[in-house]
Design a protein around this motif. Structure first.
Motif, PDB file in Angstrom:
ATOM      1  N   VAL A 163       0.833  -1.199   0.000  1.00 13.12           N
ATOM      2  CA  VAL A 163       0.000   0.000   0.000  1.00 13.12           C
ATOM      3  C   VAL A 163       0.867   1.249   0.000  1.00 13.12           C
ATOM      4  O   VAL A 163       0.613   2.204  -0.753  1.00 13.12           O
ATOM      5  N   ARG A 164       1.917   1.236   0.824  1.00 13.78           N
ATOM      6  CA  ARG A 164       2.806   2.400   0.909  1.00 13.78           C
ATOM      7  C   ARG A 164       3.434   2.702  -0.448  1.00 13.78           C
ATOM      8  O   ARG A 164       3.527   3.861  -0.869  1.00 13.78           O
ATOM      9  N   ARG A 165       3.865   1.664  -1.150  1.00 13.49           N
ATOM     10  CA  ARG A 165       4.488   1.901  -2.446  1.00 13.49           C
ATOM     11  C   ARG A 165       3.495   2.510  -3.422  1.00 13.49           C
ATOM     12  O   ARG A 165       3.817   3.465  -4.143  1.00 13.49           O
ATOM     13  N   PHE A 166       2.281   1.963  -3.462  1.00 18.20           N
ATOM     14  CA  PHE A 166       1.296   2.512  -4.390  1.00 18.20           C
ATOM     15  C   PHE A 166       0.870   3.921  -3.976  1.00 18.20           C
ATOM     16  O   PHE A 166       0.583   4.761  -4.840  1.00 18.20           O
ATOM     17  N   GLU A 167       0.824   4.196  -2.689  1.00 19.56           N
ATOM     18  CA  GLU A 167       0.497   5.554  -2.263  1.00 19.56           C
ATOM     19  C   GLU A 167       1.580   6.537  -2.686  1.00 19.56           C
ATOM     20  O   GLU A 167       1.281   7.673  -3.076  1.00 19.56           O
ATOM     21  N   GLU A 168       2.828   6.118  -2.610  1.00 19.33           N
ATOM     22  CA  GLU A 168       3.938   7.005  -2.964  1.00 19.33           C
ATOM     23  C   GLU A 168       4.093   7.160  -4.473  1.00 19.33           C
ATOM     24  O   GLU A 168       4.394   8.254  -4.953  1.00 19.33           O
ATOM     25  N   GLU A 169       3.891   6.074  -5.210  1.00 20.99           N
ATOM     26  CA  GLU A 169       4.168   6.094  -6.644  1.00 20.99           C
ATOM     27  C   GLU A 169       2.926   6.245  -7.514  1.00 20.99           C
ATOM     28  O   GLU A 169       3.024   6.679  -8.659  1.00 20.99           O
ATOM     29  N   ARG A 217      -1.589   4.636 -28.819  1.00 26.06           N
ATOM     30  CA  ARG A 217      -1.137   4.145 -27.526  1.00 26.06           C
ATOM     31  C   ARG A 217      -1.164   5.293 -26.533  1.00 26.06           C
ATOM     32  O   ARG A 217      -0.766   6.415 -26.861  1.00 26.06           O
ATOM     33  N   THR A 218      -1.644   4.991 -25.351  1.00 24.72           N
ATOM     34  CA  THR A 218      -1.720   6.015 -24.305  1.00 24.72           C
ATOM     35  C   THR A 218      -1.112   5.488 -23.010  1.00 24.72           C
ATOM     36  O   THR A 218      -0.978   4.281 -22.810  1.00 24.72           O
ATOM     37  N   ARG A 219      -0.795   6.441 -22.157  1.00 23.97           N
ATOM     38  CA  ARG A 219      -0.165   6.118 -20.864  1.00 23.97           C
ATOM     39  C   ARG A 219      -0.615   7.193 -19.878  1.00 23.97           C
ATOM     40  O   ARG A 219      -0.482   8.390 -20.154  1.00 23.97           O
ATOM     41  N   GLN A 220      -1.172   6.776 -18.745  1.00 22.03           N
ATOM     42  CA  GLN A 220      -1.666   7.752 -17.776  1.00 22.03           C
ATOM     43  C   GLN A 220      -1.309   7.330 -16.365  1.00 22.03           C
ATOM     44  O   GLN A 220      -1.331   6.152 -16.031  1.00 22.03           O
ATOM     45  N   HIS A 221      -0.975   8.332 -15.555  1.00 21.32           N
ATOM     46  CA  HIS A 221      -0.532   8.133 -14.185  1.00 21.32           C
ATOM     47  C   HIS A 221      -1.653   8.536 -13.249  1.00 21.32           C
ATOM     48  O   HIS A 221      -2.211   9.627 -13.367  1.00 21.32           O
ATOM     49  N   ARG A 222      -2.025   7.638 -12.333  1.00 19.32           N
ATOM     50  CA  ARG A 222      -3.152   7.897 -11.454  1.00 19.32           C
ATOM     51  C   ARG A 222      -2.818   7.494 -10.024  1.00 19.32           C
ATOM     52  O   ARG A 222      -1.927   6.692  -9.766  1.00 19.32           O
ATOM     53  N   ARG A 223      -3.572   8.031  -9.073  1.00 22.74           N
ATOM     54  CA  ARG A 223      -3.441   7.639  -7.677  1.00 22.74           C
ATOM     55  C   ARG A 223      -4.071   6.264  -7.465  1.00 22.74           C
ATOM     56  O   ARG A 223      -5.050   5.911  -8.114  1.00 22.74           O
ATOM     57  N   ALA A 224      -3.525   5.527  -6.521  1.00 24.13           N
ATOM     58  CA  ALA A 224      -4.076   4.212  -6.180  1.00 24.13           C
ATOM     59  C   ALA A 224      -4.935   4.270  -4.930  1.00 24.13           C
ATOM     60  O   ALA A 224      -5.813   3.422  -4.730  1.00 24.13           O
ATOM     61  N   VAL A 225      -4.674   5.259  -4.075  1.00 23.50           N
ATOM     62  CA  VAL A 225      -5.410   5.421  -2.814  1.00 23.50           C
ATOM     63  C   VAL A 225      -5.896   6.862  -2.747  1.00 23.50           C
ATOM     64  O   VAL A 225      -5.114   7.792  -2.968  1.00 23.50           O
ATOM     65  N   GLY A 232     -13.968  11.252   4.108  1.00 24.05           N
ATOM     66  CA  GLY A 232     -12.536  11.388   4.328  1.00 24.05           C
ATOM     67  C   GLY A 232     -11.811  10.069   4.541  1.00 24.05           C
ATOM     68  O   GLY A 232     -10.598  10.058   4.775  1.00 24.05           O
ATOM     69  N   ARG A 233     -12.515   8.937   4.444  1.00 23.53           N
ATOM     70  CA  ARG A 233     -11.881   7.645   4.642  1.00 23.53           C
ATOM     71  C   ARG A 233     -10.934   7.319   3.494  1.00 23.53           C
ATOM     72  O   ARG A 233     -11.220   7.620   2.330  1.00 23.53           O
ATOM     73  N   ARG A 234      -9.786   6.715   3.802  1.00 25.32           N
ATOM     74  CA  ARG A 234      -8.849   6.266   2.777  1.00 25.32           C
ATOM     75  C   ARG A 234      -9.434   5.052   2.079  1.00 25.32           C
ATOM     76  O   ARG A 234      -9.890   4.105   2.718  1.00 25.32           O
ATOM     77  N   CYS A 235      -9.408   5.074   0.750  1.00 29.79           N
ATOM     78  CA  CYS A 235     -10.008   4.005  -0.054  1.00 29.79           C
ATOM     79  C   CYS A 235      -9.023   3.520  -1.114  1.00 29.79           C
ATOM     80  O   CYS A 235      -8.338   4.329  -1.751  1.00 29.79           O
ATOM     81  N   TRP A 236      -8.962   2.225  -1.272  1.00 29.54           N
ATOM     82  CA  TRP A 236      -8.229   1.610  -2.379  1.00 29.54           C
ATOM     83  C   TRP A 236      -9.063   1.837  -3.633  1.00 29.54           C
ATOM     84  O   TRP A 236     -10.133   1.266  -3.802  1.00 29.54           O
ATOM     85  N   PHE A 237      -8.597   2.702  -4.545  1.00 28.25           N
ATOM     86  CA  PHE A 237      -9.438   3.188  -5.647  1.00 28.25           C
ATOM     87  C   PHE A 237      -8.646   3.126  -6.947  1.00 28.25           C
ATOM     88  O   PHE A 237      -7.851   4.034  -7.247  1.00 28.25           O
ATOM     89  N   ASN A 238      -8.823   2.062  -7.713  1.00 31.67           N
ATOM     90  CA  ASN A 238      -8.055   1.882  -8.940  1.00 31.67           C
ATOM     91  C   ASN A 238      -8.571   0.676  -9.709  1.00 31.67           C
ATOM     92  O   ASN A 238      -9.539   0.029  -9.296  1.00 31.67           O
ATOM     93  N   GLN A 239      -7.896   0.376 -10.816  1.00 27.53           N
ATOM     94  CA  GLN A 239      -8.175  -0.846 -11.573  1.00 27.53           C
ATOM     95  C   GLN A 239      -6.872  -1.585 -11.844  1.00 27.53           C
ATOM     96  O   GLN A 239      -6.666  -2.156 -12.914  1.00 27.53           O
ATOM     97  N   ILE A 240      -5.998  -1.569 -10.849  1.00 24.27           N
ATOM     98  CA  ILE A 240      -4.664  -2.139 -10.999  1.00 24.27           C
ATOM     99  C   ILE A 240      -4.733  -3.621 -11.339  1.00 24.27           C
ATOM    100  O   ILE A 240      -4.053  -4.097 -12.259  1.00 24.27           O
TER     101      ILE A 240
END
Length: 346
Positions: A163-169, A217-225, A232-240
């Motif tokens: 989780v920490r890695r995805f939050e940071e990156e 071809r496309t490439r997009q950077h998004r938040r994972a959390v 205000g709750r932290r949520c795992w929010f992605n399609q990883i």
């Protein structure tokens, strides 16, 4: 949402609205039973009670409304429009949908015998929907539930270091649009004007590269959390996990790599720094979803409202037919990072 470990008994669930009964049970989403007269105006009932219904969705993460007897896309669309200020037009779909009514779409085409993994709808877009609205016009013979999982509980179930890695990156989504698999770029962006696609990508922090054969071809950077916009709750929010190469059937993955190369897959996900995401990580994520999943089989006429940030959803294998229509609403403020990944050109 009521998780499998919920301690709320059904008897404690007081009626949420006059003429209704709210059933909250472990292992399934909250179900609001509505008792209407056959001649009652269903869109009018939805308009009268839209604030209360939206409040229940905020409280529980999702709500299944049973008893409205929704019959066709037009009626479902009329109910949807009474519940929200406006319906969104879908952009960047990974598979083409049929438009049933303005803002109302068919379910994403996906093989009936294969599960559609847990995900948050369009969480890779710059302004994803905050609310999903679904209506079951015809239930499957067997299976086919729209299963749900609480995103905060999933986050807590994942290894903290991951989780920490995805939050940071954050995470990266790469897509290769073609006329052969999934949505073409014309279908995904709703235009055949390349300049309009470039303008859209520029406005939505998507890097793109036109291919010699006319593909994209496309490439997009998004938040994972992300933090929920209300609670205000932290949520795992992605399609990883859903859009990762390891989610594909092994023979399909091998065939596509042989045909297009590892960089030419229709879609894939990476760590935010561009590192590949291994099969073990995908399995970890899916296991966290599985342990927090609730489900209730569809019945004809059901309405489901899903908080798209707090609650992930999936579609389980089924025996056709199955007719579920969907709409999206309440677009969120952009949740993406502004940095552009290296190695791609706008």
């Amino acid at each position: 949402m009521s998780l499998p470990t919920s301690a709320i008994p059904a008897s404690a669930a007081a009626p949420a609205l006059p003429g209704t009964n709210l059933d909250v049970h472990p292992g399934k989403p909250p179900v609001l039973y509505v008792h209407l007269h056959t001649s009652e105006d269903v869109p009018g009932w939805a308009a009268e009670h839209h604030h209360a219904l939206r409040g229940l969705v905020t409280d529980h993460g999702a709500l299944l409304v049973r008893g409205l007897a929704l019959r066709d896309p037009g009626q479902a669309g009329a109910v949807f429009q009474r519940l929200v200020p406006g319906l969104m037009t879908e952009k960047e779909a990974f598979a083409p949908r049929h438009t049933c009514a303005p803002g109302v779409y068919s379910s994403t085409p996906w093989p009936a015998n294969q599960p559609m993994c847990m995900h948050h709808e369009l969480s890779y877009t710059h302004a994803p929907p905050g609310l999903l609205l679904l209506a079951c016009l015809s239930p499957p013979r067997t299976g086919g539930a729209t299963a749900l999982a609480d995103a905060s509980a999933v986050l807590d179930a994942l290894p903290p270091q991951l989780v920490r890695r995805f939050e940071e990156e954050g995470w990266l989504l790469t897509r290769t649009y073609s006329d052969e698999i999934g949505a073409s770029w014309e279908e995904a962006f709703g235009t055949d004007d390349k300049a309009a696609v470039e303008d859209y990508c520029r406005a939505n922090t998507i890097d793109l590269c036109w291919q010699p054969d006319g593909g994209l071809r496309t490439r997009q950077h998004r938040r994972a959390v992300v933090r929920h916009q209300v609670t205000g709750r932290r949520c795992w929010f992605n399609q990883i996990a859903f859009l990762n190469e390891w989610t594909m059937a092994p023979d399909v993955r091998e065939y596509l790599i042989d045909l297009y190369g590892p960089d030419g897959l229709p879609f894939n996900t990476l760590f935010g720094n561009g590192d590949p995401i291994g099969e073990d990580v995908v399995q970890l994520i899916n296991a966290a979803y599985d342990s927090r999943t609730v489900r209730e089989p569809w019945q004809a006429g059901d309405l489901m409202l899903v908080d798209n940030v707090r609650t992930a959803h999936s579609r389980e294998p089924f025996e056709p037919p199955r007719d579920v229509v969907v709409a999206m609403a309440e677009p969120l403020h952009p949740t993406t990072r502004t940095q552009n990944p290296e190695g791609s050109t706008r």
